[in-house]
Design an enzyme around this catalytic site. Structure first.
Site, PDB file in Angstrom:
ATOM      1  N   LYS A   1     -51.949  34.198 -15.144  1.00  0.00           N
ATOM      2  CA  LYS A   1     -50.909  33.366 -14.870  1.00  0.00           C
ATOM      3  C   LYS A   1     -50.414  33.080 -16.116  1.00  0.00           C
ATOM      4  O   LYS A   1     -51.056  32.401 -16.996  1.00  0.00           O
ATOM      5  CB  LYS A   1     -51.272  32.110 -14.001  1.00  0.00           C
ATOM      6  CG  LYS A   1     -50.266  30.841 -13.886  1.00  0.00           C
ATOM      7  CD  LYS A   1     -50.952  29.712 -13.279  1.00  0.00           C
ATOM      8  CE  LYS A   1     -50.285  28.686 -12.991  1.00  0.00           C
ATOM      9  NZ  LYS A   1     -48.950  28.378 -13.808  1.00  0.00           N
TER      10      LYS A   1
ATOM     11  N   TYR B   1     -55.524  31.383 -16.808  1.00  0.00           N
ATOM     12  CA  TYR B   1     -54.502  30.538 -16.650  1.00  0.00           C
ATOM     13  C   TYR B   1     -54.177  30.367 -18.189  1.00  0.00           C
ATOM     14  O   TYR B   1     -54.754  29.470 -18.971  1.00  0.00           O
ATOM     15  CB  TYR B   1     -54.787  29.286 -15.903  1.00  0.00           C
ATOM     16  CG  TYR B   1     -53.902  28.220 -15.867  1.00  0.00           C
ATOM     17  CD1 TYR B   1     -52.455  28.466 -16.102  1.00  0.00           C
ATOM     18  CD2 TYR B   1     -54.121  26.863 -15.303  1.00  0.00           C
ATOM     19  CE1 TYR B   1     -51.311  27.649 -16.066  1.00  0.00           C
ATOM     20  CE2 TYR B   1     -53.066  26.073 -15.230  1.00  0.00           C
ATOM     21  CZ  TYR B   1     -51.973  26.222 -15.574  1.00  0.00           C
ATOM     22  OH  TYR B   1     -50.923  25.311 -15.318  1.00  0.00           O
TER      23      TYR B   1
HETATM   24  O1  MN9 Z   1     -47.103  26.258 -12.619  1.00  0.00           O
HETATM   25  C1  MN9 Z   1     -45.366  25.062 -13.686  1.00  0.00           C
HETATM   26  N1  MN9 Z   1     -45.696  24.519 -15.183  1.00  0.00           N
HETATM   27  C2  MN9 Z   1     -46.401  23.490 -15.319  1.00  0.00           C
HETATM   28  C3  MN9 Z   1     -46.075  26.116 -13.420  1.00  0.00           C
HETATM   29  O2  MN9 Z   1     -46.712  22.589 -14.290  1.00  0.00           O
HETATM   30  C4  MN9 Z   1     -46.968  23.103 -16.662  1.00  0.00           C
HETATM   31  C5  MN9 Z   1     -43.870  25.590 -13.698  1.00  0.00           C
HETATM   32  O3  MN9 Z   1     -43.808  25.591 -12.312  1.00  0.00           O
HETATM   33  C6  MN9 Z   1     -43.130  24.217 -14.139  1.00  0.00           C
HETATM   34  O4  MN9 Z   1     -43.249  23.110 -13.679  1.00  0.00           O
HETATM   35  C7  MN9 Z   1     -41.636  24.380 -14.126  1.00  0.00           C
HETATM   36  C8  MN9 Z   1     -40.801  23.681 -14.952  1.00  0.00           C
HETATM   37  O5  MN9 Z   1     -40.863  23.624 -15.945  1.00  0.00           O
HETATM   38  O6  MN9 Z   1     -41.468  25.819 -14.571  1.00  0.00           O
END
Ligand code: MN9
Length: 293
Positions: A164, A136
């Site tokens: 990821k 990750y």
């Molecule tokens: O899992 C998410 N990142 C975080 C990935 O939570 C840091 C994204 O889906 C973001 O929430 C999304 C909005 O910036 O892209």
């Protein structure tokens, strides 16, 4: 193997009830709905799940329930990262015993561990379980940056299936994929999903797929069919919604949207702040018509 890990994976949100306890009924409803909508699988106990605000037992509870509700239908990835190797291994072993397809871990953070320490952390985990690891990569939150050489130290080992990639560094993503074309790279920022696909991503894991997976499944399929212009139109549309969400906080906003859609998600856990009634109205008035069209 790669088929199983491509496509759209919601980073499952954690529903809480009035007492700030995990609402397993709502979790089941959400998972059923997402399976019907055609997601490839679920990323469990990630940042979106508020994992670092959950107790160790709560994280285990979510892993167990996800496996039960999924009942072998979709691919399950458990984010088992804690900053302690010992705890991460315990969660990894637990996810394996529940039948998960893979584990994933954020790099150990806070203490500014050396790369040698970070490397040992990951290898200690993969040595403890018989399911693969997806790194990750979230430098903005973890503070840990992996160079292409660093990432190669992991990816050349077959137990590491991919990354990821929650980073706007798409040059790095391109380099990872070029060096390891057989590995899986899942885009982490929903707002740049199409950019990620064009730089080598095989799919995506993200928060907004909890409430609008259909738009992103379409983008993914259009991209695969070479219909880039059409995919761009949908990414642009999704980004208007995401820009609105980012004004209020992604998890609190996403929970308000799902609640409005009939899946009661409750509040976010402190110290995250919840939307005021006014903010909720403003958000829903803007995004609900956009999501519906
Ligand atoms: O899992 C998410 N990142 C975080 C990935 O939570 C840091 C994204 O889906 C973001 O929430 C999304 C909005 O910036 O892209």
């Amino acid at each position: 193997m790669n088929e199983k890990f491509s496509g759209i994976f919601p980073a499952l949100l954690t529903p809480f009830d009035k007492n700030d306890e995990i609402d397993y009924g709502a979790m089941k409803t959400l998972m059923e709905r997402l399976i019907e909508q055609g997601v490839s699988g679920f990323y469990i106990d990630g940042s979106t799940a508020e994992a670092f605000l959950l107790s160790f037992e709560e994280r285990k509870g979510i892993i167990k329930a996800a496996a039960e509700f999924n009942a072998g239908r979709k691919t399950l990835i458990a984010q088992i990262g804690c900053i302690s190797t010992k705890q991460s291994i315990e969660l990894a072993e637990y996810a394996e015993s529940c039948g998960f397809n893979a584990v994933s871990s954020v790099a150990p953070f806070y203490y500014k561990f050396s790369f040698e320490e970070v490397k040992r952390y990951y290898f200690d985990i993969v040595n403890a379980v018989n399911i693969p690891m997806m790194i990750y990569n979230i430098p903005g939150y973890s503070g840990v940056n992996f160079s292409v050489d660093n990432m190669s130290e992991f990816l050349k080992d077959e137990r590491f299936i991919g990354v990821k990639h929650t980073s706007p560094d798409y040059f790095a993503l391109r380099q990872f994929k070029t060096a390891f074309p057989g590995k899986i790279f899942l885009n982490g920022f929903d707002e740049t999903f199409l950019a990620g696909l064009s730089m080598g991503a095989d799919g995506a894991i993200g928060s907004t797929y909890n409430f609008m997976p259909d738009i992103f499944i379409k983008i993914y399929n259009l991209f695969k069919d070479g219909k880039i212009e059409e995919a761009m139109v949908l990414q642009k549309k999704a980004d208007v919604i995401i820009a609105e969400l980012l004004k209020y906080g992604v998890m609190s906003g996403a929970k308000a949207i799902l609640t409005e859609m009939g899946v009661p998600m409750g509040r976010v856990r402190a110290p995250f702040s919840n939307l005021t009634e006014e903010q909720k109205k403003a958000l829903l008035n803007t995004v609900m018509p956009l999501i519906a069209n």
